[in-house]
Design an enzyme around this catalytic site. Structure first.
Site, PDB file in Angstrom:
ATOM      1  N   HIS A 227       0.832  -1.199   0.000  1.00  0.00           N
ATOM      2  CA  HIS A 227       0.000   0.000   0.000  1.00  0.00           C
ATOM      3  C   HIS A 227       0.866   1.248   0.000  1.00  0.00           C
ATOM      4  CE1 HIS A 227       1.170  -0.407   4.191  1.00  0.00           C
ATOM      5  NE2 HIS A 227       0.883   0.875   4.348  1.00  0.00           N
TER       6      HIS A 227
ATOM      7  N   ASP B 176       0.518   5.030   1.978  1.00  0.00           N
ATOM      8  CA  ASP B 176      -0.241   5.453   3.161  1.00  0.00           C
ATOM      9  C   ASP B 176      -1.442   6.296   2.746  1.00  0.00           C
ATOM     10  OD1 ASP B 176       1.395   4.096   4.928  1.00  0.00           O
ATOM     11  OD2 ASP B 176       2.759   5.793   5.215  1.00  0.00           O
TER      12      ASP B 176
ATOM     13  N   HIS C 176       4.596   0.253  -0.099  1.00  0.00           N
ATOM     14  CA  HIS C 176       5.408  -0.528   0.835  1.00  0.00           C
ATOM     15  C   HIS C 176       4.593  -1.682   1.376  1.00  0.00           C
ATOM     16  CE1 HIS C 176       3.607   2.837   3.075  1.00  0.00           C
ATOM     17  NE2 HIS C 176       3.559   2.039   4.129  1.00  0.00           N
TER      18      HIS C 176
ATOM     19  N   ARG D 281       5.179   7.463  13.425  1.00  0.00           N
ATOM     20  CA  ARG D 281       5.051   7.922  12.034  1.00  0.00           C
ATOM     21  C   ARG D 281       4.593   9.368  11.990  1.00  0.00           C
ATOM     22  NH1 ARG D 281       0.730   4.986   7.996  1.00  0.00           N
ATOM     23  NH2 ARG D 281      -0.850   5.926   9.328  1.00  0.00           N
TER      24      ARG D 281
END
Ligand SMILES: [Fe+2]
Length: 332
Positions: free
Chosen positions: A137, A139, A288, A305
């Protein structure tokens, strides 16, 4: 961007001025198409403009860059991210996220997410895993304005397992044959949160959650990167539901072809996390693969994150993505 680096991806001479704080910054590519390790920089220190330009050029060229042995706290993590854009301010975060930093998302409680919906983690994963490529995917790719970049730092990592893999979608696009490139240039696809989820019999709290928080957009299948001008194969196994204006059977087979292309090993790099590792990736040019080989080990994995706001993608024809539901630019 190419003016900021040499052809082999090394730091430009301007960043190596002797006696300057940038003298030791080194960009070392680690795979043929994607990934570079950056050494000689302490991310807890204020960075001068030359170092920032060097890092930015490396991210655009290598799509993901890695730093080792950084001692960032939340404030320093955020300050570093701010040098490259506007951090996303999150309204909804996991229980482990630091309360004073709405820009920082802590992923320590990912293993408990299934429990929130009355499922064991493994059942939850199984019900969501409609394809072996599902873990790939970018993000928040179903949003109308997916984040431009993500800066992820590792606090606690398992002794083995839990690596992350990225793929270069510009290289994947370039690797298609010319007739197929031309064909996909004009296509668009719907990206939707929760696509392919197999619901539970009876009351299903996760299904209700998905229906209450729908996010979907129609994005170009080939996106023109707003900074590099590269064409990017904008596909992933997580959000992509259907190529529009073609039949479902055609869509399924085309997606299989394109996802296989996007995740070919030669376009990928795999990173082994250590405490203090930082990965900074261009979320517009990569997908990723979240690790799925560590859940059974029972070791904690605590990551933080910060994402940078992104713009609305545009296709080869210049036309922007269209919102379908639950997504407005800049609203999180
Ligand atoms: Fe992710």
């Amino acid at each position: 961007m190419t003016t900021d680096r040499t052809t082999n991806g090394e730091v430009p001479p301007t960043a190596r001025e002797s006696g300057s704080p940038t003298a030791d910054v080194k960009v070392s590519p680690v795979a043929g198409h994607i990934g570079a390790e950056i050494s000689g920089v302490d991310l807890t220190e204020p960075l001068n403009d030359t170092v920032v330009a060097t890092i930015r050029a490396a991210v655009l060229r290598w799509k993901v860059v890695f730093f080792r042995d950084q001692r960032l706290d939340h404030a320093a993590h955020l300050a570093f991210a701010r040098r490259f854009g506007d951090p996303v301010v999150l309204r909804r975060r996991g229980g482990a996220s630091p309360p004073d930093f709405p820009e920082v998302e802590t992923t320590a409680d990912r293993l408990e997410l299934g429990g929130r919906y009355g499922m064991e983690h493994t059942e939850w994963l199984e019900r969501r895993r409609h394809s072996l490529l599902r873990g790939w995917h970018c993000d928040h790719g179903a949003r109308i304005d997916p984040p431009a970049a993500t800066v992820l730092r590792a606090e606690t990592v398992p002794p083995y397992g839990g690596d992350t893999t990225w793929s270069n979608l510009a290289a994947a696009y370039a690797g298609l044959s010319a007739p197929v490139r031309e064909f996909v240039d004009g296509l668009r696809a719907e990206h939707r949160l929760g696509v392919g989820y197999q619901s539970r019999p009876g009351d299903d709290a996760y299904l209700r959650h998905l229906l209450d928080h729908q996010v979907a957009s129609v994005h170009p299948l080939v996106r023109v990167h707003p900074e590099t001008g590269e064409r990017v194969l904008f596909v992933n196994g997580y959000y992509l539901e259907q190529i529009v204006d073609v039949s479902r059977a055609e869509s399924r087979l085309l997606l299989e072809l394109l996802l296989e292309q996007a995740t070919r090993p030669e376009y990928t790099v795999r990173f082994r996390w250590e405490p203090g590792s930082v990965a900074f990736w261009d979320n517009r040019a990569t997908i990723h693969l979240a690790p799925s080989d560590n859940a059974h080990l029972g070791h904690p994995r605590v990551m933080h994150r910060v994402m940078l706001t992104g713009d609305i993608p545009a296709g080869v024809d210049g036309k922007p993505s269209q919102p379908v539901t639950g997504t407005a630019p800049g609203r999180w």
